[in-house]
Scaffold this active site. Structure first.
Site, PDB file in Angstrom:
ATOM      1  N   HIS A 114       0.828  -1.213   0.000  1.00 34.07           N
ATOM      2  CA  HIS A 114       0.000   0.000   0.000  1.00 34.07           C
ATOM      3  C   HIS A 114       0.857   1.256   0.000  1.00 34.07           C
ATOM      4  CE1 HIS A 114      -2.863  -3.069   0.970  1.00 34.07           C
ATOM      5  NE2 HIS A 114      -2.318  -3.257   2.151  1.00 34.07           N
ATOM      6  N   CYS A 115       1.950   1.218  -0.733  1.00 36.98           N
ATOM      7  CA  CYS A 115       2.904   2.345  -0.824  1.00 36.98           C
ATOM      8  C   CYS A 115       3.447   2.731   0.550  1.00 36.98           C
ATOM      9  CB  CYS A 115       2.275   3.545  -1.519  1.00 36.98           C
ATOM     10  SG  CYS A 115       1.759   3.184  -3.207  1.00 36.98           S
TER      11      CYS A 115
END
Length: 147
Positions: A108-109
């Protein structure tokens, strides 16, 4: 400092048409959300996120990441989690293929956060004002069937 000639050359080499449609769409979205009321949307998302968190606690062997949502915590209506001995990508795949429920899996970055949490990835359920408590119930039933 750029000269007028240099700016004209820059514009001459820009490909395509400016994002006019997107700008108009953004304006329409702002009007739509303003009509509902951003505070009303926020309050509903907090209520829905609390319901999600409470519902997820019933799932065996789950580890929920992050603080419980509240009016005092500025955060989105989402929940990242791991379930013991099941890779998040497997959870997401089974939910999608067997129940047509879409969640995210991966970093998720946020790779540094995952490193600090000592997990290689996480699953994430995300909500917005168009979701309902029934959607959360459907998700939980699907998740329980998957694990």
């Amino acid at each position: 400092m750029r000269s007028k000639l240099y700016i004209a050359i820059d514009l001459r080499f820009e490909a395509g048409t400016p994002a006019i449609g997107e700008a108009i769409g953004l304006g329409a979205a702002v009007d739509y959300l303003s009509g509902i009321g951003m505070q009303k949307i926020h309050d509903y998302e907090v209520e829905l996120a609390n319901y999600l968190y409470a519902s997820l606690r019933s799932v065996p062997n789950i580890h929920i990441h992050g603080p419980v949502p509240s009016q005092n915590v500025q955060r989105a209506a989402l929940c990242s989690f791991n379930i013991e001995d099941i890779h998040p990508t497997d959870i997401a795949t089974f939910l999608d293929q067997q129940h047509e429920v879409a969640i995210r899996s991966g970093h998720h970055c946020a790779q540094p956060l995952h490193r600090d949490l000592r997990v290689n990835a996480s699953a994430r359920a995300s909500l917005h004002f168009y979701n309902t408590k029934e959607d959360v119930d459907d998700f939980i039933r699907a998740l329980m069937d998957t694990v």
